[in-house]
Scaffold this motif. Structure first.
Motif, PDB file in Angstrom:
ATOM      1  N   LEU A 185       0.827  -1.201   0.000  1.00  0.00           N
ATOM      2  CA  LEU A 185       0.000   0.000   0.000  1.00  0.00           C
ATOM      3  C   LEU A 185       0.862   1.253   0.000  1.00  0.00           C
ATOM      4  O   LEU A 185       0.571   2.233  -0.706  1.00  0.00           O
ATOM      5  CB  LEU A 185      -0.923  -0.012   1.219  1.00  0.00           C
ATOM      6  CG  LEU A 185      -1.956   1.101   1.323  1.00  0.00           C
ATOM      7  CD1 LEU A 185      -2.874   1.122   0.108  1.00  0.00           C
ATOM      8  CD2 LEU A 185      -2.778   0.937   2.607  1.00  0.00           C
ATOM      9  N   ALA A 186       1.940   1.253   0.765  1.00  0.00           N
ATOM     10  CA  ALA A 186       2.838   2.403   0.808  1.00  0.00           C
ATOM     11  C   ALA A 186       3.467   2.655  -0.557  1.00  0.00           C
ATOM     12  O   ALA A 186       3.561   3.802  -1.008  1.00  0.00           O
ATOM     13  CB  ALA A 186       3.919   2.179   1.860  1.00  0.00           C
ATOM     14  N   ALA A 187       3.898   1.583  -1.222  1.00  0.00           N
ATOM     15  CA  ALA A 187       4.516   1.734  -2.540  1.00  0.00           C
ATOM     16  C   ALA A 187       3.544   2.343  -3.544  1.00  0.00           C
ATOM     17  O   ALA A 187       3.902   3.234  -4.326  1.00  0.00           O
ATOM     18  CB  ALA A 187       5.019   0.376  -3.035  1.00  0.00           C
ATOM     19  N   LEU A 188       2.311   1.863  -3.524  1.00  0.00           N
ATOM     20  CA  LEU A 188       1.305   2.410  -4.425  1.00  0.00           C
ATOM     21  C   LEU A 188       1.045   3.878  -4.098  1.00  0.00           C
ATOM     22  O   LEU A 188       0.837   4.700  -5.005  1.00  0.00           O
ATOM     23  CB  LEU A 188       0.016   1.599  -4.324  1.00  0.00           C
ATOM     24  CG  LEU A 188       0.111   0.128  -4.753  1.00  0.00           C
ATOM     25  CD1 LEU A 188      -1.204  -0.592  -4.486  1.00  0.00           C
ATOM     26  CD2 LEU A 188       0.490   0.002  -6.225  1.00  0.00           C
ATOM     27  N   GLN A 314      -6.060   0.418   3.396  1.00  0.00           N
ATOM     28  CA  GLN A 314      -6.769   1.364   2.528  1.00  0.00           C
ATOM     29  C   GLN A 314      -8.046   1.854   3.200  1.00  0.00           C
ATOM     30  O   GLN A 314      -8.388   3.043   3.130  1.00  0.00           O
ATOM     31  CB  GLN A 314      -7.103   0.701   1.192  1.00  0.00           C
ATOM     32  CG  GLN A 314      -7.790   1.625   0.191  1.00  0.00           C
ATOM     33  CD  GLN A 314      -6.921   2.804  -0.193  1.00  0.00           C
ATOM     34  OE1 GLN A 314      -5.784   2.611  -0.625  1.00  0.00           O
ATOM     35  NE2 GLN A 314      -7.432   4.014  -0.023  1.00  0.00           N
ATOM     36  N   SER A 315      -8.756   0.960   3.874  1.00  0.00           N
ATOM     37  CA  SER A 315      -9.976   1.356   4.590  1.00  0.00           C
ATOM     38  C   SER A 315      -9.654   2.357   5.694  1.00  0.00           C
ATOM     39  O   SER A 315     -10.404   3.325   5.914  1.00  0.00           O
ATOM     40  CB  SER A 315     -10.664   0.124   5.188  1.00  0.00           C
ATOM     41  OG  SER A 315     -11.096  -0.756   4.173  1.00  0.00           O
ATOM     42  N   LEU A 320      -9.750   7.969   7.624  1.00  0.00           N
ATOM     43  CA  LEU A 320      -9.070   9.158   8.110  1.00  0.00           C
ATOM     44  C   LEU A 320      -9.360  10.367   7.230  1.00  0.00           C
ATOM     45  O   LEU A 320      -9.594  11.470   7.735  1.00  0.00           O
ATOM     46  CB  LEU A 320      -7.544   8.897   8.154  1.00  0.00           C
ATOM     47  CG  LEU A 320      -7.054   7.933   9.230  1.00  0.00           C
ATOM     48  CD1 LEU A 320      -5.589   7.612   9.029  1.00  0.00           C
ATOM     49  CD2 LEU A 320      -7.295   8.501  10.617  1.00  0.00           C
ATOM     50  N   PHE A 321      -9.362  10.157   5.912  1.00  0.00           N
ATOM     51  CA  PHE A 321      -9.670  11.272   5.023  1.00  0.00           C
ATOM     52  C   PHE A 321     -11.121  11.661   5.106  1.00  0.00           C
ATOM     53  O   PHE A 321     -11.488  12.833   4.975  1.00  0.00           O
ATOM     54  CB  PHE A 321      -9.265  10.927   3.573  1.00  0.00           C
ATOM     55  CG  PHE A 321      -7.830  11.217   3.260  1.00  0.00           C
ATOM     56  CD1 PHE A 321      -7.436  12.489   2.904  1.00  0.00           C
ATOM     57  CD2 PHE A 321      -6.874  10.221   3.336  1.00  0.00           C
ATOM     58  CE1 PHE A 321      -6.101  12.780   2.621  1.00  0.00           C
ATOM     59  CE2 PHE A 321      -5.536  10.490   3.050  1.00  0.00           C
ATOM     60  CZ  PHE A 321      -5.150  11.770   2.690  1.00  0.00           C
ATOM     61  N   GLY A 322     -11.992  10.659   5.338  1.00  0.00           N
ATOM     62  CA  GLY A 322     -13.413  10.953   5.512  1.00  0.00           C
ATOM     63  C   GLY A 322     -13.636  11.821   6.736  1.00  0.00           C
ATOM     64  O   GLY A 322     -14.423  12.799   6.696  1.00  0.00           O
ATOM     65  N   GLU A 323     -12.954  11.499   7.826  1.00  0.00           N
ATOM     66  CA  GLU A 323     -13.069  12.296   9.032  1.00  0.00           C
ATOM     67  C   GLU A 323     -12.521  13.694   8.824  1.00  0.00           C
ATOM     68  O   GLU A 323     -13.076  14.695   9.305  1.00  0.00           O
ATOM     69  CB  GLU A 323     -12.329  11.604  10.186  1.00  0.00           C
ATOM     70  CG  GLU A 323     -12.969  10.293  10.623  1.00  0.00           C
ATOM     71  CD  GLU A 323     -12.114   9.523  11.608  1.00  0.00           C
ATOM     72  OE1 GLU A 323     -10.985   9.995  11.894  1.00  0.00           O
ATOM     73  OE2 GLU A 323     -12.543   8.456  12.104  1.00  0.00           O
ATOM     74  N   LEU A 324     -11.423  13.788   8.064  1.00  0.00           N
ATOM     75  CA  LEU A 324     -10.823  15.093   7.784  1.00  0.00           C
ATOM     76  C   LEU A 324     -11.776  15.973   6.999  1.00  0.00           C
ATOM     77  O   LEU A 324     -11.941  17.167   7.263  1.00  0.00           O
ATOM     78  CB  LEU A 324      -9.507  14.886   7.009  1.00  0.00           C
ATOM     79  CG  LEU A 324      -8.730  16.138   6.644  1.00  0.00           C
ATOM     80  CD1 LEU A 324      -8.211  16.834   7.898  1.00  0.00           C
ATOM     81  CD2 LEU A 324      -7.556  15.794   5.736  1.00  0.00           C
ATOM     82  N   ASN A 325     -12.443  15.372   6.010  1.00  0.00           N
ATOM     83  CA  ASN A 325     -13.346  16.142   5.152  1.00  0.00           C
ATOM     84  C   ASN A 325     -14.605  16.613   5.885  1.00  0.00           C
ATOM     85  O   ASN A 325     -15.293  17.541   5.422  1.00  0.00           O
ATOM     86  CB  ASN A 325     -13.756  15.307   3.932  1.00  0.00           C
ATOM     87  CG  ASN A 325     -12.601  15.071   2.976  1.00  0.00           C
ATOM     88  OD1 ASN A 325     -11.674  15.885   2.930  1.00  0.00           O
ATOM     89  ND2 ASN A 325     -12.628  13.969   2.255  1.00  0.00           N
TER      90      ASN A 325
END
Length: 327
Positions: A185-188, A314-315, A320-325
């Motif tokens: 996941l980090a590489a992607l 990924q989930s 985390l991004f959902g909470e940020l938004n």
């Protein structure tokens, strides 16, 4: 999981098995390909065209999936010349090759017009750009955390991958310090479209040529239990830390030349450890990822765990991004 790497090489997951001198043979390569990745067999340490042809045909009895042949074109351990081995690859219509160890231009000139996909191992942006100019389908960029031979500039994977991604238009495969779904996941996330793993595949059940002592050393070691040999010879390579490897480094620091060291850095010394478990008279390649390895699964089990871990990661990121938004 679709990236340009999966599309180019016809595989389910963008996971490539490293060339693994003396270890990457039919059983391991087929297991990786059957699990959805791209397995490889190592040509140079097979030595002769006849043995390579036999191994290619053996892979095809074990899998109907795509696989590759690794050509370490600077190696001639058993008297074999890579040009002779390349002819076998062409005759046997192997779907893909990876090229490591020296200038790949002669290989590209020979396979022009052949339907062979190509991977080139690089350790920096300039090498990657050169590989792209020659027509490589993808490059594998190895950070200094990796096992085996490395670049000379000690650039870590976290910096190297986005640097190479920004320098070429062909897909980049991340290598060095990757051994689980978090690394995938980090590489992607860094812009790579796939990963290559070497050390992690040694500690699998299908890597049948690796001595159990070598596998157990990988499982029980910490990330600090590797050292880099051959740095003074301009060919740095990361190995498991043992007295044999530390003695090589000590002799290097005392000014030993290649001629002085050739017996202790040879393929024979490598085999003493990885085949016979003789750490008194040999060394074994390994990357810092040993600190993350604590099991010896089947290749299929490894793939299942990696994909599950990557999906969970990924989930977590999505959450985390959902909470940020929502703030």
């Amino acid at each position: 999981m679709k990236t340009r790497v999966t599309e180019i090489f016809g595989i389910k997951y963008p996971i490539i098995q490293g060339g693994l001198a003396y270890l990457a043979y039919a059983e391991l390569a087929a297991a990786v390909s059957n699990a959805g990745g791209l397995g490889q067999i190592t040509a140079a340490t097979l030595g002769t065209p006849e043995k390579l042809r036999e191994e290619i045909r053996k892979v095809r009895t074990l899998t109907d999936k795509p696989f590759a042949v690794n050509l370490a074109i600077a190696r001639h351990d058993n008297g074999g010349k890579y040009q002779e081995l390349l002819e076998v690859v062409i005759e046997e219509k192997v779907p893909a090759i990876s090229i490591t160890g020296a200038n790949p231009q002669p290989v590209f000139e020979r396979i022009k017009g052949e339907n062979i996909r190509t991977l080139v191992l690089v350790a920096g942006a300039r090498q990657a750009q050169k590989a792209e100019e020659l027509g490589a389908d993808a490059v594998m960029a190895v950070g200094q955390e990796g096992g085996g031979h490395l670049g000379r500039d000690d650039i870590g994977t976290m910096v190297l991958i986005p640097r190479v991604v920004d320098s070429v238009s062909i897909p980049v495969i991340a290598s060095g310090g990757i051994g689980d779904g978090r690394g995938l996941l980090a590489a992607l996330s860094l812009g790579a479209e796939g990963i290559e793993m070497g050390t992690r595949f040694i500690a699998t059940q299908e890597c049948i040529h690796a001595n159990e002592k070598y596998k157990q050393a990988i499982v029980h070691a910490k990330e600090t239990d590797t050292v880099v040999i051959k740095r003074t010879l301009g060919a740095p390579g990361r190995v498991l830390k043992n007295d044999f490897a530390l003695n090589i480094i000590e002799r290097e620091q005392e000014g030993a030349t290649y001629e002085d060291l050739k017996d202790v850095i040879s393929g024979k010394a490598n085999l003493e450890y990885i085949y016979d478990g003789n750490e008194v008279e040999g060394f074994g390649w390994a990357g810092q990822v040993i600190g993350l390895i604590n099991t010896i699964p089947t290749v299929q089990e490894l793939f299942d765990e990696m994909i599950l871990t990557a999906e969970k990661g990924q989930s977590r990121i999505d959450r985390l991004f959902g909470e940020l938004n929502h703030r």
